[in-house]
Write a protein that holds these residues in place. Structure first.
Motif, PDB file in Angstrom:
ATOM      1  N   THR A 150      41.467  34.593  31.857  1.00  0.00           N
ATOM      2  CA  THR A 150      41.846  34.401  30.394  1.00  0.00           C
ATOM      3  C   THR A 150      43.487  34.322  30.248  1.00  0.00           C
ATOM      4  O   THR A 150      44.046  33.409  29.611  1.00  0.00           O
ATOM      5  CB  THR A 150      41.102  35.663  29.506  1.00  0.00           C
ATOM      6  N   LEU A 151      44.055  35.154  30.988  1.00  0.00           N
ATOM      7  CA  LEU A 151      45.781  35.393  30.675  1.00  0.00           C
ATOM      8  C   LEU A 151      46.321  34.356  31.736  1.00  0.00           C
ATOM      9  O   LEU A 151      47.558  33.950  31.300  1.00  0.00           O
ATOM     10  CB  LEU A 151      46.092  36.582  31.087  1.00  0.00           C
ATOM     11  N   CYS A 152      46.006  34.008  32.670  1.00  0.00           N
ATOM     12  CA  CYS A 152      46.769  33.664  33.919  1.00  0.00           C
ATOM     13  C   CYS A 152      46.331  32.160  34.435  1.00  0.00           C
ATOM     14  O   CYS A 152      47.104  31.444  34.872  1.00  0.00           O
ATOM     15  CB  CYS A 152      47.044  34.365  35.125  1.00  0.00           C
ATOM     16  N   GLY A 153      44.983  32.128  34.696  1.00  0.00           N
ATOM     17  CA  GLY A 153      44.460  30.715  35.253  1.00  0.00           C
ATOM     18  C   GLY A 153      43.168  30.816  36.070  1.00  0.00           C
ATOM     19  O   GLY A 153      42.891  32.195  36.502  1.00  0.00           O
ATOM     20  N   ARG A 154      42.824  29.952  36.600  1.00  0.00           N
ATOM     21  CA  ARG A 154      41.470  29.988  37.581  1.00  0.00           C
ATOM     22  C   ARG A 154      41.642  30.870  38.807  1.00  0.00           C
ATOM     23  O   ARG A 154      42.654  30.622  39.476  1.00  0.00           O
ATOM     24  CB  ARG A 154      41.145  28.804  38.018  1.00  0.00           C
ATOM     25  N   VAL A 155      40.658  31.882  38.884  1.00  0.00           N
ATOM     26  CA  VAL A 155      40.822  32.729  40.374  1.00  0.00           C
ATOM     27  C   VAL A 155      40.012  31.915  41.382  1.00  0.00           C
ATOM     28  O   VAL A 155      38.955  31.676  41.106  1.00  0.00           O
ATOM     29  CB  VAL A 155      40.155  34.119  39.833  1.00  0.00           C
ATOM     30  N   SER A 156      40.618  31.935  42.413  1.00  0.00           N
ATOM     31  CA  SER A 156      39.802  31.487  43.545  1.00  0.00           C
ATOM     32  C   SER A 156      39.093  32.490  44.613  1.00  0.00           C
ATOM     33  O   SER A 156      38.054  32.366  45.052  1.00  0.00           O
ATOM     34  CB  SER A 156      40.686  30.566  44.524  1.00  0.00           C
ATOM     35  N   LYS A 157      39.946  33.658  44.519  1.00  0.00           N
ATOM     36  CA  LYS A 157      39.117  34.709  45.303  1.00  0.00           C
ATOM     37  C   LYS A 157      39.447  36.200  44.850  1.00  0.00           C
ATOM     38  O   LYS A 157      40.875  36.108  44.054  1.00  0.00           O
ATOM     39  CB  LYS A 157      39.633  34.770  46.973  1.00  0.00           C
ATOM     40  N   LEU A 158      38.731  36.929  44.866  1.00  0.00           N
ATOM     41  CA  LEU A 158      38.943  38.336  44.153  1.00  0.00           C
ATOM     42  C   LEU A 158      38.335  39.308  45.276  1.00  0.00           C
ATOM     43  O   LEU A 158      37.165  39.090  45.644  1.00  0.00           O
ATOM     44  CB  LEU A 158      38.213  38.509  43.075  1.00  0.00           C
ATOM     45  N   ARG A 159      38.941  40.419  45.560  1.00  0.00           N
ATOM     46  CA  ARG A 159      38.687  41.595  46.392  1.00  0.00           C
ATOM     47  C   ARG A 159      38.838  42.770  45.558  1.00  0.00           C
ATOM     48  O   ARG A 159      39.981  43.095  45.169  1.00  0.00           O
ATOM     49  CB  ARG A 159      39.202  41.831  47.799  1.00  0.00           C
ATOM     50  N   LEU A 160      37.987  43.561  45.218  1.00  0.00           N
ATOM     51  CA  LEU A 160      38.181  44.933  44.111  1.00  0.00           C
ATOM     52  C   LEU A 160      37.663  46.182  45.423  1.00  0.00           C
ATOM     53  O   LEU A 160      36.597  45.942  45.724  1.00  0.00           O
ATOM     54  CB  LEU A 160      37.140  44.780  42.875  1.00  0.00           C
ATOM     55  N   LEU A 161      38.620  46.926  45.435  1.00  0.00           N
ATOM     56  CA  LEU A 161      38.451  47.830  46.570  1.00  0.00           C
ATOM     57  C   LEU A 161      38.576  49.381  45.768  1.00  0.00           C
ATOM     58  O   LEU A 161      39.178  49.445  44.826  1.00  0.00           O
ATOM     59  CB  LEU A 161      39.753  47.870  47.487  1.00  0.00           C
ATOM     60  N   GLY A 162      38.151  50.374  46.611  1.00  0.00           N
ATOM     61  CA  GLY A 162      38.164  51.622  46.158  1.00  0.00           C
ATOM     62  C   GLY A 162      36.796  52.315  45.668  1.00  0.00           C
ATOM     63  O   GLY A 162      35.885  51.479  45.470  1.00  0.00           O
ATOM     64  N   ASP A 163      36.647  53.384  45.781  1.00  0.00           N
ATOM     65  CA  ASP A 163      35.344  53.864  45.438  1.00  0.00           C
ATOM     66  C   ASP A 163      35.417  55.029  44.199  1.00  0.00           C
ATOM     67  O   ASP A 163      36.095  55.380  43.761  1.00  0.00           O
ATOM     68  CB  ASP A 163      34.246  54.204  46.657  1.00  0.00           C
ATOM     69  N   TYR A 164      34.199  55.708  44.013  1.00  0.00           N
ATOM     70  CA  TYR A 164      34.225  56.652  42.980  1.00  0.00           C
ATOM     71  C   TYR A 164      35.043  57.978  43.263  1.00  0.00           C
ATOM     72  O   TYR A 164      35.011  58.793  42.410  1.00  0.00           O
ATOM     73  CB  TYR A 164      32.857  56.780  42.366  1.00  0.00           C
ATOM     74  N   GLN A 165      35.100  58.114  44.807  1.00  0.00           N
ATOM     75  CA  GLN A 165      36.009  59.309  44.687  1.00  0.00           C
ATOM     76  C   GLN A 165      37.266  59.073  44.366  1.00  0.00           C
ATOM     77  O   GLN A 165      38.189  60.389  44.545  1.00  0.00           O
ATOM     78  CB  GLN A 165      36.004  59.400  46.433  1.00  0.00           C
ATOM     79  N   HIS A 166      38.038  57.889  44.177  1.00  0.00           N
ATOM     80  CA  HIS A 166      39.208  57.713  43.731  1.00  0.00           C
ATOM     81  C   HIS A 166      39.405  57.381  42.268  1.00  0.00           C
ATOM     82  O   HIS A 166      38.499  57.119  41.514  1.00  0.00           O
ATOM     83  CB  HIS A 166      40.030  56.323  44.164  1.00  0.00           C
TER      84      HIS A 166
END
Length: 259
Positions: A150-166
């Motif tokens: 919405t704010l920046c432009g089209r995303v080609s790849k995305l990795r979301l990291l981290g778990d619920y301990q963090h």
């Protein structure tokens, strides 16, 4: 940034037996100073310039949230004598504030060489990629993607990291265009969920999680790479002071790098 990959001092190849990395680390600590009260406008290059007459600089790393008034930094010198000379810079004004210069209790964590761009193609990918930290755990991949698209432009790849301990999570976002990545840097401080995100240039391209071959899961599939993050970002791992200050996933704190 001012980071330097690898190098003879890394000493993590095990030469000389198990004690060698520890000795190398102790040696790096004695050659490193910790600087706090760094004005948010100050760049790594400007900071390094102040210390040029102390002795040869190996690495300079500014850390902390770019949106907060104060940040901190580490400078590693070529020898211990230079680090001792650097302590006389305590009180030198840079930007709006006097610097506080102290012996460091930690070494600068090197960027794991295997994560750095390996080719022209990967360097080009890096120019389109940002690293986002302090991501609210209540948001998911769809929210992160929607925020940046919405704010920046089209995303080609995305990795979301981290778990619920963090307390919070981190992400690597690759855009189709470099201009979008530049726009994303201006989103630092914007609220995503209930927390302000921190966005910085990524030193690494988005790499697939070795446990999940795909980076981009289809809608409805489980989120890949949730456990211990296998991708690390050097700019976030600059020693114990930052780990304590950032309360973020240990994205560059050494143990994560052991792939």
């Amino acid at each position: 940034g001012g980071h330097k990959a690898g190098g003879a001092r890394d000493a993590r190849d095990g030469n000389g037996g198990p004690a060698a990395p520890h000795r190398a680390n102790e040696d790096s600590i004695r050659r490193t100073v910790y600087i706090c009260d760094v004005d948010q406008q100050v760049t790594e290059a400007q900071l390094a310039t102040v210390f040029l007459d102390s002795g040869p600089i190996v690495d300079c790393r500014v850390c902390g949230d770019p949106n907060s008034a104060m940040r901190f930094a580490f400078i590693e010198f070529d020898d211990e004598e230079s680090a001792r000379r650097a302590l006389v810079k305590n009180g030198v004004v840079l930007g709006a504030h006097p610097l506080r210069v102290l012996p460091s209790r930690t070494a600068i964590v090197p960027v794991n060489g295997q994560y750095l761009p390996q080719s022209y193609e990967e360097r080009e990918q890096c120019s389109r990629t940002v690293y986002a930290a302090n991501i609210d755990k209540k948001v998911d991949r769809t929210d992160v993607r929607a925020f940046f698209e919405t704010l920046c432009g089209r995303v080609s790849k995305l990795r979301l990291l981290g778990d619920y301990q963090h307390a919070t999570r981190i992400a690597f976002i690759e855009f189709h265009k470099a201009e979008s990545a530049i726009a994303a840097l201006n989103c630092s401080g914007a609220l995503l969920g209930s927390l302000p995100i921190r966005v910085s240039p990524s030193k690494t391209p988005v790499r697939p999680d070795p446990r999940h071959q795909q980076v981009e899961e289809p809608a409805g599939a489980s989120q890949g790479g949730e456990g211990a993050p296998s991708q690390s970002e050097g700019s976030e791992g600059s020693g114990g002071e930052e780990a304590a200050a950032a309360a973020a996933p240990p994205s560059g704190a050494g143990d994560v790098n052991a792939a």
